[in-house]
Design a protein around this motif. Structure first.
Motif, PDB file in Angstrom:
ATOM      1  N   MET A 181       2.440 -13.212   3.298  1.00 36.10           N
ATOM      2  CA  MET A 181       2.830 -11.838   3.599  1.00 36.10           C
ATOM      3  C   MET A 181       4.276 -11.765   4.069  1.00 36.10           C
ATOM      4  O   MET A 181       5.057 -10.923   3.610  1.00 36.10           O
ATOM      5  CB  MET A 181       1.900 -11.282   4.688  1.00 36.10           C
ATOM      6  CG  MET A 181       0.580 -10.730   4.173  1.00 36.10           C
ATOM      7  SD  MET A 181       0.797  -9.107   3.413  1.00 36.10           S
ATOM      8  CE  MET A 181       1.233  -8.139   4.843  1.00 36.10           C
ATOM      9  N   LEU A 185       6.816  -9.890   1.570  1.00 37.81           N
ATOM     10  CA  LEU A 185       7.188  -8.555   2.007  1.00 37.81           C
ATOM     11  C   LEU A 185       8.527  -8.517   2.726  1.00 37.81           C
ATOM     12  O   LEU A 185       8.936  -7.476   3.231  1.00 37.81           O
ATOM     13  CB  LEU A 185       6.090  -7.987   2.913  1.00 37.81           C
ATOM     14  CG  LEU A 185       4.672  -7.999   2.310  1.00 37.81           C
ATOM     15  CD1 LEU A 185       3.683  -7.367   3.269  1.00 37.81           C
ATOM     16  CD2 LEU A 185       4.651  -7.291   0.978  1.00 37.81           C
ATOM     17  N   ARG A 510       3.319  -1.855   5.505  1.00 38.33           N
ATOM     18  CA  ARG A 510       2.969  -2.776   4.423  1.00 38.33           C
ATOM     19  C   ARG A 510       1.503  -3.195   4.507  1.00 38.33           C
ATOM     20  O   ARG A 510       0.833  -3.343   3.476  1.00 38.33           O
ATOM     21  CB  ARG A 510       3.875  -4.005   4.477  1.00 38.33           C
ATOM     22  CG  ARG A 510       5.330  -3.710   4.115  1.00 38.33           C
ATOM     23  CD  ARG A 510       5.462  -3.227   2.677  1.00 38.33           C
ATOM     24  NE  ARG A 510       6.806  -2.908   2.314  1.00 38.33           N
ATOM     25  CZ  ARG A 510       7.670  -3.747   1.746  1.00 38.33           C
ATOM     26  NH1 ARG A 510       7.296  -4.976   1.517  1.00 38.33           N
ATOM     27  NH2 ARG A 510       8.878  -3.364   1.419  1.00 38.33           N
ATOM     28  N   LYS A 513      -0.526  -0.425   3.099  1.00 37.51           N
ATOM     29  CA  LYS A 513      -0.467  -0.440   1.634  1.00 37.51           C
ATOM     30  C   LYS A 513      -1.240  -1.616   1.062  1.00 37.51           C
ATOM     31  O   LYS A 513      -1.932  -1.496   0.046  1.00 37.51           O
ATOM     32  CB  LYS A 513       0.995  -0.496   1.188  1.00 37.51           C
ATOM     33  CG  LYS A 513       1.181  -0.376  -0.324  1.00 37.51           C
ATOM     34  CD  LYS A 513       2.656  -0.358  -0.689  1.00 37.51           C
ATOM     35  CE  LYS A 513       2.830  -0.221  -2.197  1.00 37.51           C
ATOM     36  NZ  LYS A 513       4.268  -0.234  -2.570  1.00 37.51           N
ATOM     37  N   LEU A 514      -1.111  -2.783   1.721  1.00 35.25           N
ATOM     38  CA  LEU A 514      -1.829  -3.979   1.267  1.00 35.25           C
ATOM     39  C   LEU A 514      -3.335  -3.763   1.358  1.00 35.25           C
ATOM     40  O   LEU A 514      -4.089  -4.159   0.464  1.00 35.25           O
ATOM     41  CB  LEU A 514      -1.410  -5.187   2.113  1.00 35.25           C
ATOM     42  CG  LEU A 514      -2.068  -6.522   1.757  1.00 35.25           C
ATOM     43  CD1 LEU A 514      -1.643  -6.984   0.373  1.00 35.25           C
ATOM     44  CD2 LEU A 514      -1.709  -7.591   2.786  1.00 35.25           C
ATOM     45  N   THR A 515      -3.783  -3.114   2.447  1.00 33.51           N
ATOM     46  CA  THR A 515      -5.209  -2.832   2.602  1.00 33.51           C
ATOM     47  C   THR A 515      -5.708  -1.950   1.461  1.00 33.51           C
ATOM     48  O   THR A 515      -6.772  -2.201   0.879  1.00 33.51           O
ATOM     49  CB  THR A 515      -5.467  -2.143   3.952  1.00 33.51           C
ATOM     50  OG1 THR A 515      -4.988  -2.975   5.006  1.00 33.51           O
ATOM     51  CG2 THR A 515      -6.946  -1.881   4.157  1.00 33.51           C
ATOM     52  N   ASN A 517      -4.340  -1.570  -1.546  1.00 29.73           N
ATOM     53  CA  ASN A 517      -4.325  -2.320  -2.801  1.00 29.73           C
ATOM     54  C   ASN A 517      -5.458  -3.336  -2.862  1.00 29.73           C
ATOM     55  O   ASN A 517      -6.043  -3.570  -3.925  1.00 29.73           O
ATOM     56  CB  ASN A 517      -2.985  -3.043  -2.961  1.00 29.73           C
ATOM     57  CG  ASN A 517      -1.849  -2.087  -3.257  1.00 29.73           C
ATOM     58  OD1 ASN A 517      -2.063  -0.992  -3.785  1.00 29.73           O
ATOM     59  ND2 ASN A 517      -0.634  -2.495  -2.916  1.00 29.73           N
ATOM     60  N   PHE A 518      -5.777  -3.960  -1.714  1.00 21.29           N
ATOM     61  CA  PHE A 518      -6.871  -4.930  -1.696  1.00 21.29           C
ATOM     62  C   PHE A 518      -8.201  -4.258  -1.994  1.00 21.29           C
ATOM     63  O   PHE A 518      -9.010  -4.772  -2.773  1.00 21.29           O
ATOM     64  CB  PHE A 518      -6.925  -5.634  -0.336  1.00 21.29           C
ATOM     65  CG  PHE A 518      -8.144  -6.503  -0.164  1.00 21.29           C
ATOM     66  CD1 PHE A 518      -8.220  -7.744  -0.783  1.00 21.29           C
ATOM     67  CD2 PHE A 518      -9.232  -6.064   0.583  1.00 21.29           C
ATOM     68  CE1 PHE A 518      -9.350  -8.539  -0.649  1.00 21.29           C
ATOM     69  CE2 PHE A 518     -10.359  -6.851   0.721  1.00 21.29           C
ATOM     70  CZ  PHE A 518     -10.422  -8.092   0.111  1.00 21.29           C
ATOM     71  N   ALA A 574      -3.450  -7.812  -4.688  1.00 18.70           N
ATOM     72  CA  ALA A 574      -2.921  -6.851  -3.726  1.00 18.70           C
ATOM     73  C   ALA A 574      -1.549  -7.282  -3.223  1.00 18.70           C
ATOM     74  O   ALA A 574      -0.629  -6.460  -3.083  1.00 18.70           O
ATOM     75  CB  ALA A 574      -3.894  -6.693  -2.565  1.00 18.70           C
ATOM     76  N   LEU A 575      -1.381  -8.567  -2.944  1.00 18.79           N
ATOM     77  CA  LEU A 575      -0.085  -9.080  -2.491  1.00 18.79           C
ATOM     78  C   LEU A 575       0.992  -8.868  -3.549  1.00 18.79           C
ATOM     79  O   LEU A 575       2.118  -8.458  -3.239  1.00 18.79           O
ATOM     80  CB  LEU A 575      -0.204 -10.563  -2.152  1.00 18.79           C
ATOM     81  CG  LEU A 575      -0.790 -10.923  -0.789  1.00 18.79           C
ATOM     82  CD1 LEU A 575      -1.075 -12.408  -0.719  1.00 18.79           C
ATOM     83  CD2 LEU A 575       0.165 -10.516   0.326  1.00 18.79           C
ATOM     84  N   THR A 578       1.896  -5.168  -3.707  1.00 20.46           N
ATOM     85  CA  THR A 578       2.593  -4.705  -2.505  1.00 20.46           C
ATOM     86  C   THR A 578       4.019  -5.234  -2.458  1.00 20.46           C
ATOM     87  O   THR A 578       4.940  -4.543  -2.027  1.00 20.46           O
ATOM     88  CB  THR A 578       1.820  -5.144  -1.250  1.00 20.46           C
ATOM     89  OG1 THR A 578       0.461  -4.725  -1.358  1.00 20.46           O
ATOM     90  CG2 THR A 578       2.428  -4.528   0.002  1.00 20.46           C
ATOM     91  N   SER A 579       4.220  -6.461  -2.886  1.00 20.48           N
ATOM     92  CA  SER A 579       5.543  -7.076  -2.817  1.00 20.48           C
ATOM     93  C   SER A 579       6.496  -6.546  -3.872  1.00 20.48           C
ATOM     94  O   SER A 579       7.703  -6.496  -3.665  1.00 20.48           O
ATOM     95  CB  SER A 579       5.425  -8.584  -2.974  1.00 20.48           C
ATOM     96  OG  SER A 579       5.046  -8.918  -4.307  1.00 20.48           O
TER      97      SER A 579
END
Length: 666
Positions: A181, A185, A510, A513-515, A517-518, A574-575, A578-579
């Protein structure tokens, strides 16, 4: 990033040079490249070798383990050189070449990294950028450049083994996800900037101190460095002593094993070896006698086959000459009688007949073999000699070869038995072993005391270093209070506070957003009965918690291997989203532990969309004919099949998969 080409030379199961095109392609009349490059191979064919080669080319020693030592790394590299079927033709070196494009600082460049090594030697590393070799970079600088280009912790989330990636789900510490992360990020850059500002403030404060305080600060900093250096020295000494303790422990265990093994059965073993030697000596004498018997017979004939072939040919010619001479002699006797008879019947016709017979005889004998008789042996003797040379000598040679092999084997057994007896200690020597164990144990206890003392000294020095650091901090605090209104220091401190707040706000944003997307990725890949689950990510530890419809946290250890794999892949997707970074996805054994529902979801909703470039390394039971022909056909760029040859113990690559895709593809 886009991987364009991988070249393997004598790497693992791949003998010789193999060039693999990995750049996605598009079909005619298509606008976009198809993302999936599919490799098919049975277990042991070499699929994992391709993933290992890519990781090794980029990360070298880190591709194995963070803690692996240099010598272990060299041994690991030597084990990766192709070990062929023919020992005399086994290669002594191997290499990997990886070509990829990467967008660095807004400019896309093409890089080619080449890593080569020989058995028992350290690897060599070279790097090209846009076709130019970066000669100004040494090995460490090249490796540092690659580590900075694609950090190892980041690549672990894009180049992975489908079965091993479940470790991400089992990581309770959150270290794997936290590191990924922060790097993906950009949070690690904020921490680095904050630390740089703290160093700047301390330097500025040092210049504002009065002369005596500056002198005091310099003394403290020198002492701090000295204590730090001593701490490292003591810790290094402790490491050496610890290695010595481990070595002595192994040596003691070896001697104890030797004492245990030889103490009870030594006499019986020695007696058995002596009996074996006596029997082998008798057998050796028998075989040597048989060998001498063969030498007394027809065996020497087998030692000069060309000369003896010439001899048989010469004897055969002499036989023909003797036959011709005998025939000529008998015929002359007959002709003499005939001439005498014709002379009594004198007439012109008889004279003409006599001359004609003589001329025909001369012409006939002119074509018969002539020459001197060197050997002049009978046909019976010639036949016996031919039998001895062509048949008896060959049989004798075969018997001789069998005896020779038996004799060699017996001599080896004699040497081994003699060595066993020579190595076996006498009873007095058992006491020597016991004394050695006592001496080694005393050395180990002494070394342990030194080891404990070194750790205590290291701890004292570390404490003294910390005391210096606290005094240095007090001086800096004093300077900060005195000169806190200076604009540069004030701005730096405000920036640090702002960075801390920014890092906190950015992390929360972030993580949110990651949550999201996951949850989207997990619901897309999981089975229907799991869709009511949602996730919570701790912004401090980055640990992911699965929460059911009753708001209860699900223990990840209770998940099956397939569910852990889906969970981990959802985190990776998801990572990546997000990245915003674009890296290829390479998956070995993509469907190994999954049930049919999870497989269907992964095939339909992950592989085609995971990245702009997806390399799948699959068996025929993972991406099977149904998935290959019916569901992935429009997303596959091109395919390779890895074929293992059991005779040569090596693999080769050919275009195609286990089944045909479409007529267009063919």
């Amino acid at each position: 990033m886009l991987i364009k080409q991988l070249v393997l030379r004598n790497f693992r199961v791949f003998s010789g040079t193999h060039t693999i095109d990995l750049a996605p392609r598009k079909r005619q009349h298509e606008i976009h490249d198809r993302p999936i490059v599919l490799f098919g191979g049975l277990n042991g064919a070499g699929k994992t070798s391709i993933l290992s080669a890519i990781r090794l080319s980029l990360y070298g020693r880190l591709a194995f383990n963070h803690t692996i030592q240099q010598q272990e790394y060299i041994e690991q590299l030597s084990a990766l050189i192709h070990n062929g079927n023919n020992q005399s033709e086994r290669p002594e070196e191997a290499s990997i070449e990886l070509t990829f494009t990467y967008n660095k600082e807004g400019k896309e460049s093409e890089f080619t990294v080449t890593r080569s090594w020989k058995k028992g030697k350290k690897d060599r590393l070279s790097l090209q950028q846009d076709g130019l070799v970066l000669n100004e970079l040494n090995y460490e600088q090249c490796q540092g450049f690659l580590n900075e280009l694609i950090p190892h912790g980041v690549a672990d989330l894009f180049f992975f083994d489908g079965e091993k990636i479940a470790e991400l789900a089992e990581d309770e510490s959150g270290n794997i996800l936290r590191t990924a992360m922060r790097r993906l990020l950009g949070l690690d850059l904020i921490s680095k900037l904050r630390n740089d500002l703290i160093i700047y403030i301390k330097r500025q404060q040092s210049t504002q101190l009065e002369g005596n305080l500056q002198h005091r600060l310099s003394e403290l900093e020198e002492k701090s460095k000295e204590f730090a250096f001593k701490t490292e020295e003591y810790l290094e000494e402790a490491d050496i002593l610890k290695s010595r303790i481990d070595f002595l422990t192994k040596d003691i265990a070896k001697h104890e094993g030797l004492l245990s093994a030889q103490g009870g059965s030594f006499a019986q073993t020695k007696e058995q070896e002596q009996k074996k030697i006596d029997e082998l000596i008798k057998e050796k004498e028998r075989i040597e006698k048989a060998l001498r018997h063969e030498f007394d017979g027809t065996l020497p004939y087998a030692l000069a086959p060309k000369t003896l072939s010439f001899l048989l040919e010469k004897i055969s010619q002499e036989s023909e000459i003797k036959q011709a001479k005998s025939f000529e002699k008998e015929l002359n006797n007959f002709l003499n009688l005939l001439r005498s008879d014709l002379a009594l019947r004198s007439s012109t016709t008889n004279k003409i007949a006599t001359e004609a017979i003589t001329d025909n005889l001369n012409e006939y004998m002119a074509h018969k073999p002539k020459g001197e008789l060197l050997f002049d042996i009978s046909d019976r003797e010639a036949g016996m000699l031919q039998q001895s040379i062509e048949q008896d000598s060959q049989k004798s040679w075969q018997r001789f070869d069998d005896y020779r092999i038996q004799l060699t084997d017996i001599e080896q057994q004699l040497e081994q038995s003699a060595a066993n007896i020579a190595r076996a200690p006498e009873n007095e020597q058992l006491m020597d072993i016991f004394q050695n164990i006592r001496d080694l144990d005393k050395k180990r206890n002494d070394t342990r005391q030194k080891y404990t003392l070194a750790l205590e000294e290291a701890q004292k020095c570390k404490q003294q270093q910390l005391d210096c650091a606290r005094q240095i901090q007090k001086l800096h605090d004093s300077a900060r209070n005195k000169y806190g209104l200076m604009s540069s220091l004030k701005n730096a401190e405000e920036t640090i506070n702002m960075l801390e707040r920014y890092s906190e706000v950015l992390t929360q944003a972030r993580v949110k957003k990651l949550t999201k997307n996951f949850e989207e990725a997990y619901q897309k890949l999981a089975r229907k009965e799991d869709l009511q689950l949602h996730a919570h990510i701790n912004p401090e530890t980055f640990d992911v918690e699965l929460i059911d419809e009753n708001q209860s946290i699900i223990n990840r250890k209770s998940l099956s291997a397939g569910e852990k794999q889906i969970y981990a892949i959802a985190i990776l997707e998801a990572l990546a989203k997000t990245s915003g970074q674009e890296l290829p996805v390479i998956i070995d054994t993509p469907l190994g532990r999954l049930d049919s529902k999870h497989r269907d979801n992964l095939i339909n909703y992950y592989f085609p969309y995971a990245s702009h470039q997806v390399v799948l390394l699959s068996t025929d039971t993972e991406v099977d004919e149904r998935y290959f022909v019916d569901q992935l056909r429009d997303d596959i760029s091109h395919t390779y099949q890895i074929v293992f040859n059991a005779k040569t113990k090596s693999s080769s690559l050919k275009s195609g998969y286990f089944w045909e895709l479409t007529k267009e593809a063919v």
